[in-house]
Design a protein around this motif. Structure first.
Motif, mmCIF file in Angstrom:
data_model
loop_
_atom_site.group_PDB
_atom_site.id
_atom_site.type_symbol
_atom_site.label_atom_id
_atom_site.label_comp_id
_atom_site.label_asym_id
_atom_site.label_seq_id
_atom_site.Cartn_x
_atom_site.Cartn_y
_atom_site.Cartn_z
ATOM 1 N N UNK A 193 0.863 -1.185 0.000
ATOM 2 C CA UNK A 193 0.000 0.000 0.000
ATOM 3 C C UNK A 193 0.902 1.238 0.000
ATOM 4 N N UNK A 194 0.613 2.175 -0.914
ATOM 5 C CA UNK A 194 1.408 3.401 -1.015
ATOM 6 C C UNK A 194 0.910 4.402 0.023
ATOM 7 N N UNK A 195 1.808 4.788 0.935
ATOM 8 C CA UNK A 195 1.439 5.742 1.984
ATOM 9 C C UNK A 195 2.015 7.107 1.640
ATOM 10 N N UNK A 196 1.152 8.085 1.395
ATOM 11 C CA UNK A 196 1.607 9.406 0.977
ATOM 12 C C UNK A 196 1.315 10.452 2.056
ATOM 13 N N UNK A 197 2.359 11.143 2.501
ATOM 14 C CA UNK A 197 2.187 12.243 3.457
ATOM 15 C C UNK A 197 1.941 13.529 2.686
ATOM 16 N N UNK A 198 0.894 14.266 3.074
ATOM 17 C CA UNK A 198 0.523 15.512 2.403
ATOM 18 C C UNK A 198 1.527 16.611 2.765
ATOM 19 N N UNK A 199 2.255 17.081 1.757
ATOM 20 C CA UNK A 199 3.314 18.069 2.023
ATOM 21 C C UNK A 199 2.754 19.433 2.415
ATOM 22 N N UNK A 200 1.553 19.764 1.930
ATOM 23 C CA UNK A 200 0.954 21.047 2.322
ATOM 24 C C UNK A 200 0.661 21.047 3.827
ATOM 25 N N UNK A 201 0.112 19.925 4.310
ATOM 26 C CA UNK A 201 -0.158 19.816 5.747
ATOM 27 C C UNK A 201 1.134 19.882 6.548
ATOM 28 N N UNK A 202 2.192 19.217 6.053
ATOM 29 C CA UNK A 202 3.484 19.255 6.743
ATOM 30 C C UNK A 202 3.961 20.696 6.886
ATOM 31 N N UNK A 203 3.826 21.473 5.804
ATOM 32 C CA UNK A 203 4.202 22.892 5.850
ATOM 33 C C UNK A 203 3.368 23.644 6.874
ATOM 34 N N UNK A 204 2.046 23.492 6.795
ATOM 35 C CA UNK A 204 1.157 24.278 7.651
ATOM 36 C C UNK A 204 1.352 23.951 9.119
ATOM 37 N N UNK A 205 1.442 22.666 9.432
ATOM 38 C CA UNK A 205 1.536 22.264 10.838
ATOM 39 C C UNK A 205 2.979 22.167 11.310
ATOM 40 N N UNK A 206 3.911 22.388 10.405
ATOM 41 C CA UNK A 206 5.305 22.376 10.801
ATOM 42 C C UNK A 206 5.847 21.000 11.140
ATOM 43 N N UNK A 207 5.324 19.970 10.481
ATOM 44 C CA UNK A 207 5.850 18.615 10.705
ATOM 45 C C UNK A 207 6.927 18.318 9.676
ATOM 46 N N UNK A 208 8.054 17.750 10.132
ATOM 47 C CA UNK A 208 9.175 17.500 9.236
ATOM 48 C C UNK A 208 9.377 16.000 8.997
ATOM 49 N N UNK A 209 10.035 15.685 7.879
ATOM 50 C CA UNK A 209 10.212 14.277 7.495
ATOM 51 C C UNK A 209 10.806 13.436 8.607
ATOM 52 N N UNK A 210 11.733 14.030 9.369
ATOM 53 C CA UNK A 210 12.384 13.288 10.461
ATOM 54 C C UNK A 210 11.381 12.833 11.510
ATOM 55 N N UNK A 211 10.266 13.528 11.613
ATOM 56 C CA UNK A 211 9.276 13.206 12.641
ATOM 57 C C UNK A 211 8.304 12.113 12.194
ATOM 58 N N UNK A 212 8.362 11.768 10.921
ATOM 59 C CA UNK A 212 7.410 10.777 10.386
ATOM 60 C C UNK A 212 8.075 9.406 10.237
ATOM 61 N N UNK A 213 7.266 8.356 10.235
ATOM 62 C CA UNK A 213 7.784 6.988 10.115
ATOM 63 C C UNK A 213 8.431 6.781 8.743
ATOM 64 N N UNK A 214 9.171 5.698 8.629
ATOM 65 C CA UNK A 214 9.880 5.397 7.373
ATOM 66 C C UNK A 214 8.934 4.792 6.330
#
Lengths: 160, 160, 160
Positions: free
Chosen positions: A116-137
């Motif tokens: 299953x392809x898991x896609x993190x929404x980059x717009x949400x990451x920008x808005x909420x200030x979440x960075x790749x390091x904080x997300x699972x692999x």
């Protein structure tokens, strides 16, 4: 009916444990059925992809506040109903164990194993200030274009 | 896969700012992608189409009460989570401006410019006592038949 | 566009009166339009299929508690917004009667008469301890496989 492409996309917008469970159960079911499956995590749903532990990254004050107020990962999600200040999720986890139902972290692992392809929404990451390091692999990153590109080729497209 | 019609319908049932944003971002994304797009506004979601200002129309007592209790337009919507008595929406608007993300009223304008069909649910208008004069311009009006007619010819059909 | 199968599935996950109404109105609309329609009731949405009266069945303590905390049937559902401790649903029922809109129990009857397939999620029944004797007649029983099997052949697939 062979002409029609079979496939599933799921937008997980919600940050509730019960809705995240429904999303991953459907995703895994569809993958077992032979569907191409994409899950797109946006807004509160993005928190499902956060690592369990605190990750030290540089952030502004507001982004730090958002990071603290929102749950780090599905284990900290509440229920959309009958949450009872956190008692509800414990009860549900208890009955799930009793009935040997897969837990939410297990469902996420299963989804990865089934491709299953898991896609993190980059717009949400920008808005909420979440960075790749904080997300699972094992994630892909994209915006609404990525979502529409996949959904256009599928027939089961859900917003949860 | 050229045999399959590509297109999107979105039912906006919810009256939350975050869900309305998601709906319009997807609608605009799908339209840019070349999809025919219909948005159907029903129940609380219909409030997204209300004019900002008070419109003097003749109404019964109950309809007046509904009109006052429900928000006039997306600028008055709250968040589905972390609303904090109205502070949440202000924070979100602040970070959106900072990241130069289009605001909800701008997203609605964009949808109109891209030819997204905006349909106000007439059954909801009857039940909640909302009249055409109270809604923004450029709308179509219809019931569940209008929705099903469009959804039948599309493959991306979401309920938000 | 005759190559594409037309049809509708609706997952009713939510246990709110307004969302259940939307689900049944769409299901009935789609059925009138000639669609094959499947409704899949899961999590809180399963309560829509409970009998109105108390049914004496043998249960564990936790299952008894779940049974009492959750509403028996749609007549006891609250609203997702403006519930006002139960006043909201009464007001909505009042305006629906005034406008001669079909009530939720009538919409369920209509769905049965139109051949809408109503599927109770067996995993939810296990988890929440709900038994067949407690649910209304005329249902089918199944899990995520049943849902995916039907959704795979349809183009209007909604999660409510």
């Amino acid at each position: 009916m062979a002409e029609q492409p079979k496939g599933t996309t799921i937008i997980l917008f919600s940050g509730d444990m019960d809705k995240a469970m429904a999303a991953f159960i459907i995703a895994n079911g569809a993958a077992s059925f032979g569907h191409d499956v994409t899950m797109f995590f946006t807004f509160w749903g993005l928190n499902a992809l956060r690592k369990d532990e605190r990750v030290p990254v540089k952030k502004g004050l507001l982004e730090k506040a958002f990071g603290k107020l929102m749950p780090r990962g599905v284990e900290r999600f509440g229920l959309s109903k009958m949450n009872f200040a956190g008692l509800g999720p414990k009860l549900i986890k208890h009955v799930m164990k009793k009935h040997q139902t897969a837990s939410l972290p297990e469902l996420i692992e299963m989804a990865k194993e089934q491709g299953v392809k898991l896609v993190a929404c980059t717009m949400t990451m920008d808005l909420l200030g979440l960075q790749k390091e904080e997300l699972i692999d094992g994630l892909e990153y994209g915006g609404v274009g990525t979502y529409i590109g996949d959904a256009s080729e599928r027939n089961v497209n859900l917003f949860i």
